[in-house]
Design an enzyme around this catalytic site. Structure first.
Site, PDB file in Angstrom:
ATOM      1  N   GLU A  96      17.691  60.000 -24.805  1.00  0.00           N
ATOM      2  CA  GLU A  96      17.479  59.461 -25.839  1.00  0.00           C
ATOM      3  C   GLU A  96      17.382  60.474 -26.661  1.00  0.00           C
ATOM      4  O   GLU A  96      17.433  61.621 -27.053  1.00  0.00           O
ATOM      5  CB  GLU A  96      16.315  58.725 -25.929  1.00  0.00           C
ATOM      6  CG  GLU A  96      16.303  57.910 -24.702  1.00  0.00           C
ATOM      7  CD  GLU A  96      16.987  56.604 -25.101  1.00  0.00           C
ATOM      8  OE1 GLU A  96      17.670  56.429 -26.600  1.00  0.00           O
ATOM      9  OE2 GLU A  96      17.407  56.265 -23.826  1.00  0.00           O
ATOM     10  N   ARG A 133      10.445  41.896 -26.373  1.00  0.00           N
ATOM     11  CA  ARG A 133      11.260  41.013 -26.321  1.00  0.00           C
ATOM     12  C   ARG A 133      10.815  39.957 -25.205  1.00  0.00           C
ATOM     13  O   ARG A 133      10.816  38.745 -25.081  1.00  0.00           O
ATOM     14  CB  ARG A 133      13.069  41.220 -25.430  1.00  0.00           C
ATOM     15  CG  ARG A 133      13.931  40.398 -25.299  1.00  0.00           C
ATOM     16  CD  ARG A 133      15.211  39.875 -24.379  1.00  0.00           C
ATOM     17  NE  ARG A 133      15.095  41.483 -23.322  1.00  0.00           N
ATOM     18  CZ  ARG A 133      15.099  40.901 -22.613  1.00  0.00           C
ATOM     19  NH1 ARG A 133      15.175  39.447 -21.534  1.00  0.00           N
ATOM     20  NH2 ARG A 133      15.221  42.008 -20.780  1.00  0.00           N
ATOM     21  N   CYS A 138       9.578  52.096 -23.851  1.00  0.00           N
ATOM     22  CA  CYS A 138      10.201  53.236 -23.468  1.00  0.00           C
ATOM     23  C   CYS A 138       9.699  53.918 -24.557  1.00  0.00           C
ATOM     24  O   CYS A 138       9.985  55.262 -25.185  1.00  0.00           O
ATOM     25  CB  CYS A 138      11.540  52.765 -22.875  1.00  0.00           C
ATOM     26  SG  CYS A 138      11.504  52.286 -21.283  1.00  0.00           S
ATOM     27  N   HIS A 144      16.837  57.968 -19.918  1.00  0.00           N
ATOM     28  CA  HIS A 144      16.693  56.394 -18.628  1.00  0.00           C
ATOM     29  C   HIS A 144      17.319  56.452 -17.636  1.00  0.00           C
ATOM     30  O   HIS A 144      18.088  57.524 -18.092  1.00  0.00           O
ATOM     31  CB  HIS A 144      17.293  55.655 -19.869  1.00  0.00           C
ATOM     32  CG  HIS A 144      16.073  54.796 -20.991  1.00  0.00           C
ATOM     33  ND1 HIS A 144      15.743  54.862 -22.397  1.00  0.00           N
ATOM     34  CD2 HIS A 144      15.411  53.995 -20.708  1.00  0.00           C
ATOM     35  CE1 HIS A 144      15.320  54.044 -23.045  1.00  0.00           C
ATOM     36  NE2 HIS A 144      14.966  53.415 -21.551  1.00  0.00           N
TER      37      HIS A 144
END
Length: 214
Positions: free
Chosen positions: A78, A88, A141, A165
């Site tokens: 990242e 979500r 995350c 990830h």
């Protein structure tokens, strides 16, 4: 060099989280660096508390956080964490923030200060798929990526941190046609290679194309 490496417990109905399974199998030393592994709860309220407590105990120079990104191919390193929690699904405490800041009054974003391009190249050099990612999502995350960088900026000067990830494990994609996966052994090899790059490039990243068109 001491490196704190974190992984998450399972979430979203999964029985296993490849991030923690890989992190806890890392050797105690990589390229001369001492590795400390810590499991984080998939919780916006508790995850950073565990990280900060672990930083106080370990006194690391680097914190490398690892999470599961189901549906992604290969290892994704990242680039940036943003100051938004927009979940979500609820986290493991049943909490579901929507359009809330990770840190009230904090900067809009923090860039990883790890050598992300060198990490990607090292993982590829181990024969595994890897790329730079420009979005860590808006779940726990990203919360940890942003939050740990904020800890470094405000409470632990000189601390380097970033996020990687890993995909689903093969057993997680059974009956889910088309979803990519990576074996646990390859996850461990990939993280070890990324950590080697962190040790090899303590101050400056390599210059390689790693962007995306969209």
């Amino acid at each position: 060099m001491r490196i704190l490496v974190t992984g998450f417990d399972p979430f979203g109905g999964e029985a296993i989280n490849p991030s923690w399974e890989a992190v806890r199998r890392l050797p105690k030393q990589i390229a001369g660096a001492e590795i400390s592994a810590v499991q984080l709860p998939t919780s916006c309220e508790r995850s950073l508390e565990v990280v900060e407590r672990s930083i106080a105990e370990v006194a690391p120079r680097v914190v490398l956080s690892v999470g599961q990104a189901g549906g992604r191919r290969g290892i994704t390193v990242e680039r940036v964490g943003i100051n938004v929690d927009d979940y979500r699904i609820p986290d493991n405490d049943g909490v579901q923030p929507v359009d809330q800041p990770v840190v009230s009054g904090g900067p809009d974003a923090y860039f990883s200060n790890l050598p992300i391009k060198a990490m990607v190249e090292a993982v590829r050099g181990a024969g595994l798929e890897a790329s730079v990612s420009n979005s860590a999502g808006t779940f726990v995350c990203n919360h940890v990526l942003y939050g740990v960088r904020h800890l470094g900026a405000t409470r632990h000067p000189g601390l380097k941190s970033g996020f990687v990830h890993v995909p689903f494990l093969p057993e997680q994609v059974k009956g889910r046609d088309g979803l990519p996966s990576m074996t646990l052994e390859d996850d461990v090899r990939a993280l070890a290679a990324a950590i080697q790059a962190i040790v090899d490039y303590p101050e400056k990243d390599i210059r390689r194309a790693g962007g995306s068109i969209c």
